[in-house]
Design a protein around this motif. Structure first.
Motif, PDB file in Angstrom:
ATOM      1  N   ASP A 160     -12.855   7.135  -6.085  1.00  0.00           N
ATOM      2  CA  ASP A 160     -13.431   8.090  -5.144  1.00  0.00           C
ATOM      3  C   ASP A 160     -12.861   7.885  -3.743  1.00  0.00           C
ATOM      4  O   ASP A 160     -12.605   8.855  -3.014  1.00  0.00           O
ATOM      5  CB  ASP A 160     -14.960   8.009  -5.132  1.00  0.00           C
ATOM      6  N   ALA A 161     -12.623   6.640  -3.369  1.00  0.00           N
ATOM      7  CA  ALA A 161     -12.062   6.356  -2.058  1.00  0.00           C
ATOM      8  C   ALA A 161     -10.606   6.812  -1.958  1.00  0.00           C
ATOM      9  O   ALA A 161     -10.183   7.376  -0.942  1.00  0.00           O
ATOM     10  CB  ALA A 161     -12.170   4.859  -1.751  1.00  0.00           C
ATOM     11  N   PHE A 162      -9.823   6.591  -3.012  1.00  0.00           N
ATOM     12  CA  PHE A 162      -8.433   7.050  -3.001  1.00  0.00           C
ATOM     13  C   PHE A 162      -8.372   8.575  -3.016  1.00  0.00           C
ATOM     14  O   PHE A 162      -7.497   9.179  -2.391  1.00  0.00           O
ATOM     15  CB  PHE A 162      -7.663   6.460  -4.178  1.00  0.00           C
ATOM     16  N   GLY A 163      -9.297   9.202  -3.710  1.00  0.00           N
ATOM     17  CA  GLY A 163      -9.335  10.659  -3.713  1.00  0.00           C
ATOM     18  C   GLY A 163      -9.743  11.241  -2.375  1.00  0.00           C
ATOM     19  O   GLY A 163      -9.314  12.334  -2.002  1.00  0.00           O
ATOM     20  N   PHE A 164     -10.559  10.505  -1.635  1.00  0.00           N
ATOM     21  CA  PHE A 164     -11.023  10.968  -0.328  1.00  0.00           C
ATOM     22  C   PHE A 164      -9.938  10.831   0.740  1.00  0.00           C
ATOM     23  O   PHE A 164      -9.884  11.623   1.685  1.00  0.00           O
ATOM     24  CB  PHE A 164     -12.258  10.158   0.082  1.00  0.00           C
ATOM     25  N   ALA A 165      -9.077   9.826   0.608  1.00  0.00           N
ATOM     26  CA  ALA A 165      -8.006   9.623   1.583  1.00  0.00           C
ATOM     27  C   ALA A 165      -6.984  10.751   1.515  1.00  0.00           C
ATOM     28  O   ALA A 165      -6.879  11.462   0.503  1.00  0.00           O
ATOM     29  CB  ALA A 165      -7.319   8.281   1.321  1.00  0.00           C
ATOM     30  N   ASP A 166      -6.232  10.929   2.599  1.00  0.00           N
ATOM     31  CA  ASP A 166      -5.145  11.902   2.576  1.00  0.00           C
ATOM     32  C   ASP A 166      -4.206  11.592   1.414  1.00  0.00           C
ATOM     33  O   ASP A 166      -3.947  10.418   1.125  1.00  0.00           O
ATOM     34  CB  ASP A 166      -4.354  11.847   3.879  1.00  0.00           C
ATOM     35  N   PRO A 167      -3.680  12.601   0.729  1.00  0.00           N
ATOM     36  CA  PRO A 167      -2.780  12.342  -0.396  1.00  0.00           C
ATOM     37  C   PRO A 167      -1.590  11.461  -0.023  1.00  0.00           C
ATOM     38  O   PRO A 167      -1.160  10.641  -0.834  1.00  0.00           O
ATOM     39  CB  PRO A 167      -2.324  13.749  -0.806  1.00  0.00           C
ATOM     40  N   GLU A 168      -1.079  11.624   1.191  1.00  0.00           N
ATOM     41  CA  GLU A 168       0.058  10.799   1.625  1.00  0.00           C
ATOM     42  C   GLU A 168      -0.319   9.333   1.720  1.00  0.00           C
ATOM     43  O   GLU A 168       0.505   8.447   1.463  1.00  0.00           O
ATOM     44  CB  GLU A 168       0.576  11.296   2.981  1.00  0.00           C
ATOM     45  N   VAL A 169      -1.558   9.059   2.095  1.00  0.00           N
ATOM     46  CA  VAL A 169      -2.032   7.679   2.181  1.00  0.00           C
ATOM     47  C   VAL A 169      -2.152   7.073   0.786  1.00  0.00           C
ATOM     48  O   VAL A 169      -1.694   5.944   0.529  1.00  0.00           O
ATOM     49  CB  VAL A 169      -3.379   7.610   2.920  1.00  0.00           C
ATOM     50  N   ALA A 170      -2.780   7.799  -0.124  1.00  0.00           N
ATOM     51  CA  ALA A 170      -2.914   7.299  -1.491  1.00  0.00           C
ATOM     52  C   ALA A 170      -1.555   7.019  -2.103  1.00  0.00           C
ATOM     53  O   ALA A 170      -1.357   6.002  -2.796  1.00  0.00           O
ATOM     54  CB  ALA A 170      -3.684   8.321  -2.338  1.00  0.00           C
ATOM     55  N   GLU A 171      -0.581   7.895  -1.845  1.00  0.00           N
ATOM     56  CA  GLU A 171       0.761   7.701  -2.388  1.00  0.00           C
ATOM     57  C   GLU A 171       1.434   6.498  -1.751  1.00  0.00           C
ATOM     58  O   GLU A 171       2.088   5.697  -2.445  1.00  0.00           O
ATOM     59  CB  GLU A 171       1.593   8.960  -2.142  1.00  0.00           C
ATOM     60  N   ALA A 172       1.286   6.324  -0.442  1.00  0.00           N
ATOM     61  CA  ALA A 172       1.917   5.203   0.252  1.00  0.00           C
ATOM     62  C   ALA A 172       1.354   3.862  -0.194  1.00  0.00           C
ATOM     63  O   ALA A 172       2.064   2.847  -0.190  1.00  0.00           O
ATOM     64  CB  ALA A 172       1.742   5.360   1.762  1.00  0.00           C
ATOM     65  N   LEU A 173       0.084   3.841  -0.592  1.00  0.00           N
ATOM     66  CA  LEU A 173      -0.564   2.589  -0.994  1.00  0.00           C
ATOM     67  C   LEU A 173      -0.312   2.231  -2.459  1.00  0.00           C
ATOM     68  O   LEU A 173      -0.630   1.113  -2.883  1.00  0.00           O
ATOM     69  CB  LEU A 173      -2.067   2.665  -0.741  1.00  0.00           C
ATOM     70  N   LYS A 174       0.249   3.153  -3.243  1.00  0.00           N
ATOM     71  CA  LYS A 174       0.453   2.893  -4.671  1.00  0.00           C
ATOM     72  C   LYS A 174       1.221   1.605  -4.947  1.00  0.00           C
ATOM     73  O   LYS A 174       0.820   0.810  -5.811  1.00  0.00           O
ATOM     74  CB  LYS A 174       1.165   4.086  -5.325  1.00  0.00           C
ATOM     75  N   PRO A 175       2.349   1.351  -4.268  1.00  0.00           N
ATOM     76  CA  PRO A 175       3.070   0.100  -4.555  1.00  0.00           C
ATOM     77  C   PRO A 175       2.234  -1.141  -4.281  1.00  0.00           C
ATOM     78  O   PRO A 175       2.338  -2.142  -5.013  1.00  0.00           O
ATOM     79  CB  PRO A 175       4.284   0.176  -3.618  1.00  0.00           C
TER      80      PRO A 175
ATOM     81  N   ALA B  88       1.908  -0.716   4.211  1.00  0.00           N
ATOM     82  CA  ALA B  88       2.252   0.677   3.905  1.00  0.00           C
ATOM     83  C   ALA B  88       2.313   1.483   5.193  1.00  0.00           C
ATOM     84  O   ALA B  88       1.655   1.147   6.182  1.00  0.00           O
ATOM     85  CB  ALA B  88       1.240   1.292   2.946  1.00  0.00           C
ATOM     86  N   THR B  89       3.102   2.553   5.166  1.00  0.00           N
ATOM     87  CA  THR B  89       3.187   3.456   6.304  1.00  0.00           C
ATOM     88  C   THR B  89       3.212   4.898   5.824  1.00  0.00           C
ATOM     89  O   THR B  89       3.635   5.184   4.698  1.00  0.00           O
ATOM     90  CB  THR B  89       4.451   3.203   7.160  1.00  0.00           C
ATOM     91  N   VAL B  90       2.763   5.791   6.691  1.00  0.00           N
ATOM     92  CA  VAL B  90       2.852   7.240   6.477  1.00  0.00           C
ATOM     93  C   VAL B  90       3.525   7.829   7.706  1.00  0.00           C
ATOM     94  O   VAL B  90       2.991   7.708   8.819  1.00  0.00           O
ATOM     95  CB  VAL B  90       1.459   7.861   6.260  1.00  0.00           C
ATOM     96  N   ASN B  91       4.696   8.395   7.521  1.00  0.00           N
ATOM     97  CA  ASN B  91       5.477   8.920   8.642  1.00  0.00           C
ATOM     98  C   ASN B  91       5.671   7.874   9.737  1.00  0.00           C
ATOM     99  O   ASN B  91       5.596   8.172  10.931  1.00  0.00           O
ATOM    100  CB  ASN B  91       4.808  10.170   9.222  1.00  0.00           C
ATOM    101  N   GLY B  92       5.888   6.629   9.306  1.00  0.00           N
ATOM    102  CA  GLY B  92       6.156   5.543  10.231  1.00  0.00           C
ATOM    103  C   GLY B  92       4.942   4.862  10.812  1.00  0.00           C
ATOM    104  O   GLY B  92       5.068   3.835  11.489  1.00  0.00           O
ATOM    105  N   ALA B  93       3.739   5.372  10.578  1.00  0.00           N
ATOM    106  CA  ALA B  93       2.513   4.780  11.115  1.00  0.00           C
ATOM    107  C   ALA B  93       1.812   3.962  10.036  1.00  0.00           C
ATOM    108  O   ALA B  93       1.686   4.410   8.894  1.00  0.00           O
ATOM    109  CB  ALA B  93       1.579   5.878  11.623  1.00  0.00           C
ATOM    110  N   PRO B  94       1.323   2.762  10.375  1.00  0.00           N
ATOM    111  CA  PRO B  94       0.716   1.888   9.364  1.00  0.00           C
ATOM    112  C   PRO B  94      -0.585   2.439   8.790  1.00  0.00           C
ATOM    113  O   PRO B  94      -1.306   3.194   9.449  1.00  0.00           O
ATOM    114  CB  PRO B  94       0.435   0.592  10.139  1.00  0.00           C
ATOM    115  N   VAL B  95      -0.866   2.028   7.579  1.00  0.00           N
ATOM    116  CA  VAL B  95      -2.172   2.249   6.962  1.00  0.00           C
ATOM    117  C   VAL B  95      -2.431   1.068   6.036  1.00  0.00           C
ATOM    118  O   VAL B  95      -1.517   0.567   5.371  1.00  0.00           O
ATOM    119  CB  VAL B  95      -2.235   3.593   6.207  1.00  0.00           C
ATOM    120  N   GLY B  96      -3.670   0.574   6.030  1.00  0.00           N
ATOM    121  CA  GLY B  96      -3.983  -0.646   5.290  1.00  0.00           C
ATOM    122  C   GLY B  96      -4.622  -0.402   3.940  1.00  0.00           C
ATOM    123  O   GLY B  96      -5.253   0.630   3.699  1.00  0.00           O
TER     124      GLY B  96
END
Length: 390
Positions: free
Chosen positions: A202-217, A358-366
């Motif tokens: 539910d948390a991954f679904g709530f996040a922006d899709p780009e964030v969920a994708e960036a955190l996959k690895p 992880a980053t999205v468009n160069g900006a970090p996300v944890g």
């Protein structure tokens, strides 16, 4: 070092050497301006707070603990006003620079502490976390950050906001420094690695899709370290329902904390801070009772999900740091979305660590990991293993 990122409170910089030969000798730290330092006013991010409160005569527990361990205090850092903020913008002292994304906010309320560590001005820094004030800047600035089990770390000499949710936390740029500081603060070395991972879908679904994708690895790496992975819903009532409960309980306690000061001193405050306090002052009793019941449900849910040896992962924030200087109506939506991924901290008191990577468009996300109450040391061990496996 020069304060090139506006991380420290205005005025002469306090510096106190640590005890020689301690386990943190050679490291430097900063303290959010909610922590007492003997002989230095505790400003709390509001220029009227120190005028109506005495100068502390002794260091707060967290400051003294790091000094005794050998770390050198190199200054007090900017905080959102009386810690009532999540983005890091202060009307009195300005906005510290997020060196990982200079056009974006650093996150708050531990904004200066995160900015100082991210800029390399100090090795670690003390923050506080009530509704996300360590976890959010850790995500936005690309740092390790911890919200310990509620009540695990002594908060003596730390300016409170909402005591049933308040915790001391800390930041570091690398996992080894993070582990060294955590061992001192927790009084326990990193523990055994968990054996089961829950992915909060539910948390991954709530996040922006780009964030969920960036955190996959990172999630895949975490799964390889832990071994047994499954997906679950963290908040069956709804992430927004948990957030509403926290946004009900927290301002009520904040108003109780600051009401005597507000009514006696009539201090200058930013509009957003006044609005938060008035929300608490006017909260209906029925809403408070509902939120208290929801807190019990949330605690029960995480007890069920997180037996010994199990951790849960989720995005720390639903998006990278927003741009600086956004309008209040836009920011309210941003804050509400952030609280949907942070409310479990104050509601349940469970320990949580935000991991960079992880980053999205160069900006970090944890990516955050959560364990059962008291499993802080296992989360530190995971942070070390994740860095080693990167």
């Amino acid at each position: 070092m020069d304060d090139v990122v506006n991380a420290f409170v205005p005025g002469p910089r306090v510096r106190i050497p640590g005890r020689a030969g301690g386990p943190l000798s050679g490291l430097s730290f900063a303290a959010k301006d909610l922590f007492d330092v003997a002989g230095v006013p505790t400003g709390g991010g509001n220029h009227d707070w120190a005028k109506f409160n005495p100068v502390p005569e002794r260091h707060g527990w967290a400051v003294q603990t790091l000094l005794d361990a050998g770390a050198e205090l190199v200054g007090k850092t900017i905080t959102d006003e009386v810690s009532l903020g999540i983005l890091g913008e202060n009307a009195f002292d300005g906005t510290p620079t997020n060196t990982a994304a200079p056009d974006r906010v650093p996150g708050g309320s531990s904004s200066g502490s995160a900015a100082a560590v991210a800029a390399g001005i100090c090795d670690t820094a003390l923050g506080t976390d009530t509704g996300g004030s360590v976890r959010v800047p850790a995500s936005f600035c690309g740092l390790y950050g911890i919200r310990p089990t509620h009540g695990r770390v002594d908060t003596t000499g730390m300016l409170p906001q909402a005591p049933s949710s308040d915790t001391t936390g800390w930041f570091a740029r690398d996992a080894q420094t993070f582990a060294k500081v955590s061992t001192v603060m927790l009084g326990e070395a990193p523990g055994a690695l968990p054996t089961r991972l829950i992915v909060a879908v539910d948390a991954f679904g709530f996040a922006d899709p780009e964030v969920a994708e960036a955190l996959k690895p990172m999630v895949e790496r975490l799964g390889r370290i832990v071994g047994d992975v499954r997906e679950e819903i963290m908040a069956p009532q709804g992430l927004s329902v948990w957030a509403r409960a926290q946004r009900t309980l927290q301002p009520v306690e904040a108003w109780a904390t600051f009401q005597p000061w507000v009514e006696s001193a009539n201090p200058r405050m930013a509009f957003s801070v006044v609005a938060a306090l008035l929300t608490g002052a006017q909260m209906p009793a029925a809403d408070r009772a509902w939120a208290a019941m929801m807190r019990l449900e949330a605690r029960g849910r995480l007890r069920h999900l997180l037996p010994p040896g199990t951790i849960l992962c989720l995005p720390t924030t639903p998006f990278p740091a927003p741009l600086r200087g956004l309008s209040s109506p836009v920011l309210q939506v941003v804050k509400d979305r952030i609280s949907c991924l942070c409310a479990q901290g104050g509601l349940t008191g469970s320990p949580q660590v935000s991991l960079p990577g992880a980053t999205v468009n160069g900006a970090p996300v944890g990516l955050s990991i959560i364990g059962g109450r008291g499993t802080d040391a296992a989360l530190i061990a995971v942070a070390q293993a994740m860095e080693a496996a990167a």
